[in-house]
Design a protein around this motif. Structure first.
Motif, PDB file in Angstrom:
ATOM      1  N   GLN A  41      47.118  72.493  88.351  1.00 24.30           N
ATOM      2  CA  GLN A  41      46.231  71.406  87.955  1.00 24.30           C
ATOM      3  C   GLN A  41      44.774  71.837  88.094  1.00 24.30           C
ATOM      4  OE1 GLN A  41      47.549  68.392  90.729  1.00 24.30           O
ATOM      5  NE2 GLN A  41      48.748  67.316  89.162  1.00 24.30           N
ATOM      6  N   LEU A  42      44.452  72.402  89.241  1.00 24.20           N
ATOM      7  CA  LEU A  42      43.073  72.810  89.509  1.00 24.20           C
ATOM      8  C   LEU A  42      42.597  73.886  88.542  1.00 24.20           C
ATOM      9  CD1 LEU A  42      43.315  72.930  93.391  1.00 24.20           C
ATOM     10  CD2 LEU A  42      41.974  71.288  92.051  1.00 24.20           C
ATOM     11  N   ASN A  43      43.512  74.762  88.134  1.00 25.49           N
ATOM     12  CA  ASN A  43      43.160  75.860  87.231  1.00 25.49           C
ATOM     13  C   ASN A  43      43.316  75.504  85.754  1.00 25.49           C
ATOM     14  OD1 ASN A  43      42.413  77.811  89.183  1.00 25.49           O
ATOM     15  ND2 ASN A  43      44.567  78.160  89.658  1.00 25.49           N
ATOM     16  N   HIS A  44      43.732  74.287  85.469  1.00 26.48           N
ATOM     17  CA  HIS A  44      43.908  73.819  84.086  1.00 26.48           C
ATOM     18  C   HIS A  44      44.871  74.707  83.308  1.00 26.48           C
ATOM     19  CE1 HIS A  44      40.556  71.033  84.688  1.00 26.48           C
ATOM     20  NE2 HIS A  44      39.987  72.032  85.334  1.00 26.48           N
ATOM     21  N   CYS A  45      45.937  75.137  83.982  1.00 26.68           N
ATOM     22  CA  CYS A  45      46.923  75.989  83.324  1.00 26.68           C
ATOM     23  C   CYS A  45      48.072  75.121  82.816  1.00 26.68           C
ATOM     24  CB  CYS A  45      47.444  77.053  84.293  1.00 26.68           C
ATOM     25  SG  CYS A  45      48.603  78.185  83.487  1.00 26.68           S
ATOM     26  N   ALA A  46      48.011  74.766  81.556  1.00 22.79           N
ATOM     27  CA  ALA A  46      49.020  73.883  80.969  1.00 22.79           C
ATOM     28  C   ALA A  46      50.408  74.510  81.000  1.00 22.79           C
ATOM     29  CB  ALA A  46      48.629  73.519  79.537  1.00 22.79           C
ATOM     30  N   PHE A  47      50.495  75.811  80.742  1.00 22.27           N
ATOM     31  CA  PHE A  47      51.788  76.477  80.754  1.00 22.27           C
ATOM     32  C   PHE A  47      52.435  76.372  82.131  1.00 22.27           C
ATOM     33  CE2 PHE A  47      54.378  80.118  81.852  1.00 22.27           C
ATOM     34  CZ  PHE A  47      55.334  80.080  80.857  1.00 22.27           C
ATOM     35  N   CYS A  48      51.705  76.782  83.178  1.00 17.05           N
ATOM     36  CA  CYS A  48      52.268  76.767  84.533  1.00 17.05           C
ATOM     37  C   CYS A  48      52.510  75.340  85.010  1.00 17.05           C
ATOM     38  CB  CYS A  48      51.340  77.497  85.500  1.00 17.05           C
ATOM     39  SG  CYS A  48      51.218  79.281  85.160  1.00 17.05           S
ATOM     40  N   LEU A  49      51.632  74.427  84.659  1.00 15.17           N
ATOM     41  CA  LEU A  49      51.806  73.032  85.039  1.00 15.17           C
ATOM     42  C   LEU A  49      53.081  72.471  84.431  1.00 15.17           C
ATOM     43  CD1 LEU A  49      50.578  70.717  86.611  1.00 15.17           C
ATOM     44  CD2 LEU A  49      49.129  70.219  84.654  1.00 15.17           C
ATOM     45  N   ASP A  50      53.301  72.730  83.167  1.00 11.89           N
ATOM     46  CA  ASP A  50      54.525  72.288  82.492  1.00 11.89           C
ATOM     47  C   ASP A  50      55.758  72.866  83.180  1.00 11.89           C
ATOM     48  OD1 ASP A  50      56.082  71.160  80.227  1.00 11.89           O
ATOM     49  OD2 ASP A  50      56.305  73.257  79.619  1.00 11.89           O
ATOM     50  N   MET A  51      55.728  74.155  83.462  1.00 13.95           N
ATOM     51  CA  MET A  51      56.879  74.820  84.076  1.00 13.95           C
ATOM     52  C   MET A  51      57.134  74.293  85.493  1.00 13.95           C
ATOM     53  SD  MET A  51      57.609  78.861  84.774  1.00 13.95           S
ATOM     54  CE  MET A  51      56.097  79.083  85.683  1.00 13.95           C
ATOM     55  N   HIS A  52      56.086  74.190  86.316  1.00 17.93           N
ATOM     56  CA  HIS A  52      56.291  73.793  87.713  1.00 17.93           C
ATOM     57  C   HIS A  52      56.570  72.301  87.862  1.00 17.93           C
ATOM     58  CE1 HIS A  52      55.989  77.712  89.320  1.00 17.93           C
ATOM     59  NE2 HIS A  52      54.878  77.928  88.627  1.00 17.93           N
ATOM     60  N   LEU A  53      56.116  71.484  86.939  1.00 18.05           N
ATOM     61  CA  LEU A  53      56.531  70.075  86.952  1.00 18.05           C
ATOM     62  C   LEU A  53      58.027  69.976  86.677  1.00 18.05           C
ATOM     63  CD1 LEU A  53      53.544  68.368  85.112  1.00 18.05           C
ATOM     64  CD2 LEU A  53      54.281  67.936  87.478  1.00 18.05           C
ATOM     65  N   ARG A  54      58.495  70.750  85.721  1.00 13.89           N
ATOM     66  CA  ARG A  54      59.933  70.763  85.411  1.00 13.89           C
ATOM     67  C   ARG A  54      60.739  71.258  86.612  1.00 13.89           C
ATOM     68  NH1 ARG A  54      62.649  74.949  83.693  1.00 13.89           N
ATOM     69  NH2 ARG A  54      60.821  76.017  82.855  1.00 13.89           N
ATOM     70  N   LEU A  55      60.282  72.341  87.227  1.00 14.84           N
ATOM     71  CA  LEU A  55      60.988  72.881  88.390  1.00 14.84           C
ATOM     72  C   LEU A  55      60.941  71.924  89.583  1.00 14.84           C
ATOM     73  CD1 LEU A  55      59.867  76.613  88.119  1.00 14.84           C
ATOM     74  CD2 LEU A  55      62.139  75.666  87.623  1.00 14.84           C
ATOM     75  N   ALA A  56      59.829  71.241  89.767  1.00 12.52           N
ATOM     76  CA  ALA A  56      59.723  70.262  90.858  1.00 12.52           C
ATOM     77  C   ALA A  56      60.715  69.122  90.644  1.00 12.52           C
ATOM     78  CB  ALA A  56      58.295  69.729  90.952  1.00 12.52           C
TER      79      ALA A  56
END
Length: 147
Positions: A41-56
């Motif tokens: 979120q802090l780094n504005h990384c949409a790819f990683c945010l999408d992936m880690h929200l799914r994994l969470a």
């Protein structure tokens, strides 16, 4: 080389090894995903945010906790003291506003994590920040690398 070209496999393998070792050593997959979501979120990384929200979500993290993660400090007891300490350290390491991690943030984390756990938590924060920077610089779109 285009920005969307595949990451050199050796760099990807090294980054993956760091991420996996840090997560394994931390031993708490929910906490690991919360940390990775917050850094992304802090780094504005949409790819990683999408992936880690799914994994969470796969780890059982509820929508309320995910939705309020950006405001974790104001979310009361929705996050444990241990999680809050990890999230504070995540923000301090990710942003480095003062050029260093404030002593009180590090000391609070050290009260909740043993020496080895704290090393793994810090390694995880460093790893996700590295991945964020790689994916943001390459402009990797959410879901782009899914099988």
């Amino acid at each position: 080389m285009s920005r969307t070209q595949v990451l050199d496999p050796r760099v990807g393998a090294a980054m993956s090894a760091l991420s996996a070792a840090a997560k394994r050593g931390l031993g708490d997959p929910v906490l690991a995903e919360l940390v990775m979501v917050r850094a992304s979120q802090l780094n504005h990384c949409a790819f990683c945010l999408d992936m880690h929200l799914r994994l969470a979500r796969e780890q059982g993290v509820g929508e309320q906790r995910l939705g309020l993660l950006a405001a974790w400090e104001e979310a009361g007891d929705l996050y444990s003291e241990r999680e809050r300490a990890a999230l504070a350290l995540t923000e301090a390491v990710t942003v480095l506003t003062a050029g260093f991690v404030p002593d009180e943030v590090y000391e609070k984390a050290a009260r909740h994590f043993g020496e080895a756990e704290l090393a793994h938590l810090t390694g995880l924060i460093v790893a996700v920040n590295g991945w964020n920077r790689i994916m943001v610089s390459r402009r990797t779109a959410p879901g782009e690398c899914r099988p």
